[in-house]
Design a protein around this motif. Sequence first.
Motif: not given
Length: 192
Positions: A112, A115-116, A166-167
Amino acid sequence: VVELFSSQACPSCPAADAVVSSMAQADAALLPLDLHVTYFDRAGWKDAYSLSAASQRQRRYVSQLGTAGVYTPQVVVSGRHEAVGYDARAVRAAVAQAREDAGRAVPLDLVRDAGGLRLTAGAGPGQGTLWLVGFDSPGGRRSGVNTVRMLQAVGEWHGAPVSLAVAPPRGERAALLLQDDRGAILAAAVLN
């Protein structure tokens, strides 16, 4: 990586779920992934978990592995060996063969990050595609195998270290696969 190609409409798939689930419970090194195909989606009915990416992936394996065509329940182990999913002996043999064939794995990491997710592949021989997999762990559904909710190519690897942001994928959990052009899975990592 044990990929089970299945569908809610496949009457033989629960037996294959049981085979793959049992093997994964006995061997924590296995990453079982249940990929629901779309070719059963017709006449107004749709598998709740079917993904066109799963059907496309299975069709690629047909040419890479030299199988006669797509079917369910099909198991593909490490992108190199296939078996009928409910044939426990054949699935165990495919896993054993994949382990014998395995070379030195490319270091992969999935963490992590702000947030992504941050995906990292280390140096190694060869080249391939980095696949981000989002999946739901077994739970209240009939399947005892991780149900894939998203499968997406997120980058290319050419033997040199690479790092990508990446998300997060759709699904409860995430995995990263490194797969060469012939279909062989060179490495895998799961986000803990």
